[in-house]
Design an enzyme around this catalytic site. Structure first.
Site, PDB file in Angstrom:
ATOM      1  N   LYS A  48       0.806  -1.221   0.000  1.00  0.00           N
ATOM      2  CA  LYS A  48       0.000   0.000   0.000  1.00  0.00           C
ATOM      3  C   LYS A  48       0.842   1.275   0.000  1.00  0.00           C
ATOM      4  O   LYS A  48       0.338   2.348  -0.318  1.00  0.00           O
ATOM      5  CB  LYS A  48      -0.976  -0.008   1.171  1.00  0.00           C
ATOM      6  CG  LYS A  48      -2.030  -1.093   1.058  1.00  0.00           C
ATOM      7  CD  LYS A  48      -2.935  -0.889  -0.152  1.00  0.00           C
ATOM      8  CE  LYS A  48      -3.974  -1.990  -0.266  1.00  0.00           C
ATOM      9  NZ  LYS A  48      -4.850  -1.821  -1.420  1.00  0.00           N
TER      10      LYS A  48
HETATM   11  N1  PMP Z   1      -3.385  -8.045   1.229  1.00  0.00           N
HETATM   12  C1  PMP Z   1      -3.504  -7.111   2.167  1.00  0.00           C
HETATM   13  C2  PMP Z   1      -2.927  -7.361   3.512  1.00  0.00           C
HETATM   14  C3  PMP Z   1      -4.178  -5.912   1.894  1.00  0.00           C
HETATM   15  O1  PMP Z   1      -4.302  -4.970   2.849  1.00  0.00           O
HETATM   16  C4  PMP Z   1      -4.740  -5.725   0.611  1.00  0.00           C
HETATM   17  C5  PMP Z   1      -5.464  -4.459   0.299  1.00  0.00           C
HETATM   18  N2  PMP Z   1      -6.823  -4.432   0.651  1.00  0.00           N
HETATM   19  C6  PMP Z   1      -4.606  -6.750  -0.341  1.00  0.00           C
HETATM   20  C7  PMP Z   1      -3.901  -7.889   0.004  1.00  0.00           C
HETATM   21  C8  PMP Z   1      -5.219  -6.671  -1.721  1.00  0.00           C
HETATM   22  O2  PMP Z   1      -4.626  -5.713  -2.539  1.00  0.00           O
HETATM   23  P1  PMP Z   1      -5.519  -4.832  -3.482  1.00  0.00           P
HETATM   24  O3  PMP Z   1      -6.340  -3.920  -2.629  1.00  0.00           O
HETATM   25  O4  PMP Z   1      -4.550  -4.075  -4.330  1.00  0.00           O
HETATM   26  O5  PMP Z   1      -6.397  -5.729  -4.287  1.00  0.00           O
END
Ligand code: PMP
Length: 344
Positions: A48
């Protein structure tokens, strides 16, 4: 003449360019060559960081943000931490509206990183004026010079990964990647990375990971929102109870669903066998690899990149706590002698 000191100017310069690490033991009985893109190497310990920096940089470039302005988002998770970190360095206020379900540890961590945290009731609907969605929207409307990141509905989330994660993987694999396995939450990671990779080679298979209790897989297959799919589950950050516009479903070839229990055990297995202390969704992604392998997705010549989104330290009181695992019933099906051999 003094020599220049070899130092980064600030922590943000370390975002991105995460390593690709070969998986050796957790994949022992699976055909193919497996490489983990380990996003815990970002300074905020998750993928993130990329979207926080990219979206804020883009808002600055477009003249929407100026020093002293305010960044607003609804998250207690990784995105909140990354936004708080970027805000510190760039001189913005950071306001996060979080659910009362969030652990005290997480709220303390965000406050330590300088964020102003509003704790909102978890048991109200999204359109209730007390919900964290409504509170964030209201704060955005009331705060002059603020931006609402809105990661589930922000195309810049996809662009961040199109411009960073995708090119990095292409370079690191020298174009030899055949499969990408990635979790889908907002969908930004899988969609942006896939869009870049498919432009380079449309034959690369994009395999998405969804949770039991989430609507994404069913929506991908039927284009219909089926509320029957929705029920509570434990994995945080994976799957969703709505359809995010930050997911480009056309980029994804296939989804698979993983369970809370198997994902938790697989995360612990990665730590134990690879020495990589990863988060819950890394376990989910690896669990998906095992299931895709059973479906015959891979051959011995496949080069599979699996994205590990964050670090294990955020889950000490969850999957890395034997008490928590026991309370969930996650040891019930494990042979007790086997469990004793597992040194955590
Ligand atoms: N794993 C974790 C720990 C996350 O916080 C997130 C984000 N919600 C994701 C995977 C998935 O990534 P994305 O939001 O880019 O689909």
């Amino acid at each position: 003449m003094r020599e220049e000191i070899n130092a980064y100017n600030n922590v943000l310069e370390l975002i991105g360019n995460t390593p690709l690490i070969k998986l050796n033991r957790v994949t022992e009985n699976i055909e193919g060559n497996f490489y983990a893109k380990v996003e815990a190497f970002n300074p905020g310990h998750s993928t993130k960081d990329r979207i926080a920096l990219y979206i804020i940089n883009e808002a600055e470039r477009r003249g929407i943000l100026k020093p002293g302005d305010t960044i607003i988002e609804t998250t207690s998770g990784n995105t909140g931490f990354s936004l708080a970190m970027v805000s510190i360095i760039k001189g913005y206020d950071c306001i996060l509206a979080v659910s009362s379900k969030s652990s005290k540890d997480k709220i303390d961590m965000l406050r330590t990183m300088g964020a102003k945290v509003y704790v909102c009731p978890a048991n109200v609907s999204a359109d209730d004026k007390r919900s964290y969605y409504s509170v964030a929207k209201r704060l955005h409307e009331e705060t002059k010079g603020s931006i609402y990141i809105n990661q589930y509905f922000n195309d810049l989330n996809i662009d961040a990964h199109y411009n960073t994660t995708g090119p990095e993987i292409w370079e690191q694999t020298k174009g030899q990647i055949t499969h990408l396995v990635a979790c889908s939450g907002t969908g930004g990671t899988i969609s942006g990375t896939a869009r870049f990779l498919k432009e380079k080679n449309p034959n690369i298979r994009i395999l998405g990971v969804d949770a039991y209790g989430s609507v994404l897989k069913k929506y991908h297959e039927t284009k219909e929102f089926d509320s029957e799919e929705i029920y509570p589950y434990r994995i945080e950050g994976l799957g969703k109870n709505l359809i995010p516009t930050a997911t480009d479903f056309d980029m994804i070839d296939k989804f698979i669903k993983v369970s809370d229990e198997e994902s938790a055990h697989t995360a612990r297995e990665i730590s134990r066998k690879e020495g990589l202390f990863v988060g819950y969704t890394s376990g989910a992604a690896m669990q998906a690899v095992k299931q895709f392998a059973e479906e015959g997705e891979f051959t011995k010549d496949s080069n599979i990149v699996v994205i590990f989104p964050d670090h294990g330290s955020r889950y000490m009181s969850k999957i890395y706590s034997d008490e928590w695992m026991g309370e969930q019933g996650f040891f019930d099906s494990v042979n007790i002698e086997e469990a004793q051999k597992i040194e955590i």
